[in-house]
Design a protein around this motif. Structure first.
Motif, mmCIF file in Angstrom:
data_model
loop_
_atom_site.group_PDB
_atom_site.id
_atom_site.type_symbol
_atom_site.label_atom_id
_atom_site.label_comp_id
_atom_site.label_asym_id
_atom_site.label_seq_id
_atom_site.Cartn_x
_atom_site.Cartn_y
_atom_site.Cartn_z
ATOM 1 N N GLY A 167 95.237 56.309 60.786
ATOM 2 C CA GLY A 167 96.574 56.171 61.357
ATOM 3 C C GLY A 167 96.946 57.324 62.271
ATOM 4 O O GLY A 167 97.748 57.163 63.202
ATOM 5 N N LYS A 168 96.397 58.505 62.006
ATOM 6 C CA LYS A 168 96.665 59.666 62.852
ATOM 7 C C LYS A 168 95.745 59.718 64.068
ATOM 8 O O LYS A 168 95.825 60.659 64.856
ATOM 9 N N GLY A 169 94.882 58.714 64.178
ATOM 10 C CA GLY A 169 93.986 58.669 65.326
ATOM 11 C C GLY A 169 92.684 59.404 65.133
ATOM 12 O O GLY A 169 91.900 59.540 66.071
ATOM 13 N N PHE A 170 92.445 59.887 63.941
ATOM 14 C CA PHE A 170 91.179 60.555 63.680
ATOM 15 C C PHE A 170 90.069 59.524 63.473
ATOM 16 O O PHE A 170 90.327 58.365 63.163
ATOM 17 N N ARG A 171 88.873 59.997 63.638
ATOM 18 C CA ARG A 171 87.710 59.111 63.525
ATOM 19 C C ARG A 171 86.709 59.746 62.561
ATOM 20 O O ARG A 171 85.771 60.424 62.974
ATOM 21 N N PRO A 172 86.897 59.542 61.243
ATOM 22 C CA PRO A 172 85.935 60.098 60.273
ATOM 23 C C PRO A 172 84.525 59.597 60.559
ATOM 24 O O PRO A 172 84.330 58.501 61.100
ATOM 25 N N ASP A 173 83.568 60.394 60.193
ATOM 26 C CA ASP A 173 82.183 60.046 60.517
ATOM 27 C C ASP A 173 81.660 58.943 59.597
ATOM 28 O O ASP A 173 82.273 58.581 58.586
ATOM 29 N N ALA A 174 80.493 58.413 59.975
ATOM 30 C CA ALA A 174 79.894 57.303 59.223
ATOM 31 C C ALA A 174 79.569 57.704 57.794
ATOM 32 O O ALA A 174 79.665 56.891 56.868
ATOM 33 N N ALA A 175 79.205 58.975 57.585
ATOM 34 C CA ALA A 175 78.867 59.430 56.234
ATOM 35 C C ALA A 175 80.073 59.338 55.321
ATOM 36 O O ALA A 175 79.957 58.956 54.149
ATOM 37 N N GLU A 198 84.087 46.974 57.210
ATOM 38 C CA GLU A 198 84.603 46.361 58.436
ATOM 39 C C GLU A 198 85.377 47.377 59.270
ATOM 40 O O GLU A 198 85.285 47.397 60.500
ATOM 41 N N ALA A 199 86.142 48.238 58.589
ATOM 42 C CA ALA A 199 86.864 49.288 59.309
ATOM 43 C C ALA A 199 85.899 50.242 59.990
ATOM 44 O O ALA A 199 86.164 50.756 61.083
ATOM 45 N N MET A 200 84.776 50.445 59.363
ATOM 46 C CA MET A 200 83.735 51.305 59.944
ATOM 47 C C MET A 200 83.267 50.725 61.280
ATOM 48 O O MET A 200 83.109 51.436 62.265
ATOM 49 N N GLY A 201 83.068 49.407 61.295
ATOM 50 C CA GLY A 201 82.661 48.749 62.534
ATOM 51 C C GLY A 201 83.740 48.808 63.598
ATOM 52 O O GLY A 201 83.455 49.005 64.790
ATOM 53 N N ARG A 202 85.003 48.640 63.170
ATOM 54 C CA ARG A 202 86.099 48.672 64.142
ATOM 55 C C ARG A 202 86.257 50.049 64.771
ATOM 56 O O ARG A 202 86.809 50.181 65.861
ATOM 57 N N ASN A 203 85.783 51.079 64.084
ATOM 58 C CA ASN A 203 85.887 52.429 64.619
ATOM 59 C C ASN A 203 84.658 52.848 65.405
ATOM 60 O O ASN A 203 84.429 54.039 65.630
ATOM 61 N N GLY A 204 83.878 51.868 65.778
ATOM 62 C CA GLY A 204 82.774 52.136 66.689
ATOM 63 C C GLY A 204 81.469 52.530 66.060
ATOM 64 O O GLY A 204 80.517 52.886 66.762
ATOM 65 N N TYR A 205 81.380 52.461 64.730
ATOM 66 C CA TYR A 205 80.128 52.797 64.066
ATOM 67 C C TYR A 205 79.344 51.531 63.769
ATOM 68 O O TYR A 205 79.899 50.556 63.256
#
Length: 512
Positions: A167-175, A198-205
């Motif tokens: 929500g803050k626009g951060f992008r936690p890593d795949a790990a 699914e959220a992982m995929g939406r965030n470009g991973y």
């Protein structure tokens, strides 16, 4: 007080099926009296939009720096010492007075060290007080807190921490995503794990094989084996080609629901793909066959392992041995036991006891098995005072049936010396056996031993001993024994004889 941070692997290691998922993500922490060797946390810390807060980078989380090691070590030591008295105020005062803890990067180092040290409550307390230090959590901070909640088994908070970061626009890593997916799956919350995937995929991973493996394990854990099998088949021919861990997860699920035959087919598929089957994979099959009452097929897996140049370990053999004994395949179990002893493998002592008792029972029909039972029994004794009372008693009775009274008598004495209280029937068998062999003094000693241990001999034992003493002319001893029986409320059928003069003759040279 020694540091509470020991060598810790479990924060990130448990992600999936023993796979070395984080070998390129972290190195182990070990805070000793001299140094801290820490995991380097590979976290993608870039936000989806520029942030005025300086972002922590991978290099910032470098515990290998000597100054960082000692600074974190000293601070964690002081904090963990204070935590025993719940002096949170003093803890924060320490941080406020430390001139080197002024940036979010410094606190990220501390928070991760506390997570790995399993000081999770302290970690949460410091995180909650970050605003008082005029600091704003960055992407790395949120990732650490997700891991912290996973370690606390608070999955709702872990999911909320992820949602907050996103929500803050951060992008936690795949790990970090994978850690959360694995933690949810381990607790049977597969649907939530799918949402995170699914959220992982939406965030470009792109979905990783490790994350998929977590889902496969989770589906198998909750009994959704067909879904797991379908997912496994769907991975084939894609960029997420299944690995050994993928197959192991599904095989484990199949074996647990009684479909070991299908699990064996997957093993054949693994070999056909050119993958090397693991010991865990074979052990899974062995356990499956044992559950289904097919222990001989489980034993055959040991030979299959050797064909594939996979050396069976102690778990493999003990699992086979357990299955064979569970389904009463005693002779096959004896063969596996001898193989383990020959290889120098440690046999589970409870299985040794079960094997010894089963062999004792079989020895009544096949006398040669008595020696095998006794050999197992002696091996148990070499392991220290681990032989249980039931095994002692069954062994003594089998030795009596096999007319090995010397060993039975010695074993009974050893049993009492170890503090056990054998059942009266065990003493009776030894007494009757010794009397039958003409060893009346040893039989009397056994009865004295029974009295000393608080037991009461049966009428049969008294009758037999009185008879033998009468025949040997030891009338005084027989009379004493008869009186002893009456005092205990036992009325023997046989009474001691009197001599021709009508009185008993004392036998001073004999044991009575």
């Amino acid at each position: 007080m020694p540091s509470s941070i020991a060598t810790c692997y479990h924060v990130l290691q448990s992600c999936t099926l023993n796979t070395p998922l984080f070998t390129d993500i972290v190195t182990k922490i070990n805070i000793s009296t001299a140094s801290i060797r820490a995991r380097k946390i590979s976290l993608s810390l870039s936000a989806t939009y520029p942030s005025p807060i300086t972002q922590t980078t991978t290099n910032d989380l470098n515990f290998e720096d000597r100054a960082t090691r000692f600074r974190i070590k000293g601070l964690v030591h002081r904090i963990t010492t204070l935590s025993s008295s719940n002096s949170k105020t003093q803890m924060l005062q320490i941080l406020e007075k430390d001139p080197e803890f002024q940036t979010i990067s410094d606190f990220n180092l501390l928070l991760m060290a506390l997570v790995i040290a399993q000081e999770l409550d302290i970690c949460l307390s410091i995180f909650a007080k970050l605003p008082s230090f005029q600091l704003v959590p960055d992407c790395c901070t949120h990732s650490i807190m997700i891991r912290c909640h996973c370690e606390k088994n608070d999955m709702d908070e872990a999911k909320r921490a992820l949602d907050t970061a996103l929500g803050k626009g951060f992008r936690p890593d795949a790990a970090t995503f994978t850690v959360l997916i694995n933690s949810l799956c381990k607790r049977g919350r597969v649907n939530k794990a799918r949402e995170v995937f699914e959220a992982m995929g939406r965030n470009g991973y792109k979905g990783s094989v490790q994350a998929k493996n977590c889902l496969l394990k989770g589906l198998s854990y909750v009994g959704k084996v067909d879904e797991a099998l379908e997912m496994l088949m769907g991975m084939k021919g894609t960029s997420l080609e299944p690995d050994v861990y993928s197959y192991t997860a599904v095989m484990d699920g199949l074996c647990k629901v009684g479909r070991s035959g299908e699990a064996m087919e997957l093993l054949d598929e693994v070999v056909g793909m050119g993958l090397v089957p693991s010991v865990v994979m074979f052990n899974t099959l062995i356990q499956g066959y044992s559950r289904e009452g097919r222990p001989m097929e489980g034993a055959a897996v040991l030979e299959l392992m050797k064909e594939h140049e996979c050396v069976p370990d102690c778990v493999s053999h003990n699992t086979v041995l357990h299955g064979l004994l569970k389904w009463n395949e005693v002779l096959a179990a004896l063969g596996v036991y001898k193989e383990m002893v020959g290889l120098g493998l440690k046999v589970d002592v409870r299985l040794m006891g079960t094997l010894a008792r089963r062999l004792c029972k079989r020895s009544r029909r096949k006398n040669s098995l008595l020696q095998d039972a006794y050999d197992v029994f002696e091996k148990m004794k070499e392991r220290g005072p681990v032989v249980d009372q039931r095994t002692f008693e069954v062994m003594i009775q089998a030795l009596c049936v096999g007319k090995r009274f010397d060993q039975a008598f010695a074993t009974l004495n050893e049993m009492v010396r170890l503090g056990y209280s054998p059942e009266a029937i065990t003493f009776d068998k030894v007494i009757l056996g010794l009397c039958a062999r003409g060893r009346v003094d040893d039989a009397v000693s056994t009865m004295v031993l029974l009295h000393a241990s608080g037991g009461i001999p049966s009428k049969i034992s008294y009758d037999m001993l009185i008879k033998e003493l009468n025949e040997e002319g030891r009338l005084f001893c027989a009379r004493n024994l008869f009186g002893s029986a009456l005092k205990l409320g036992v009325v023997p059928n046989r009474e001691p004889r009197l001599n021709v003069m009508g009185w008993e003759e004392p036998q001073v040279t004999r044991i009575c």
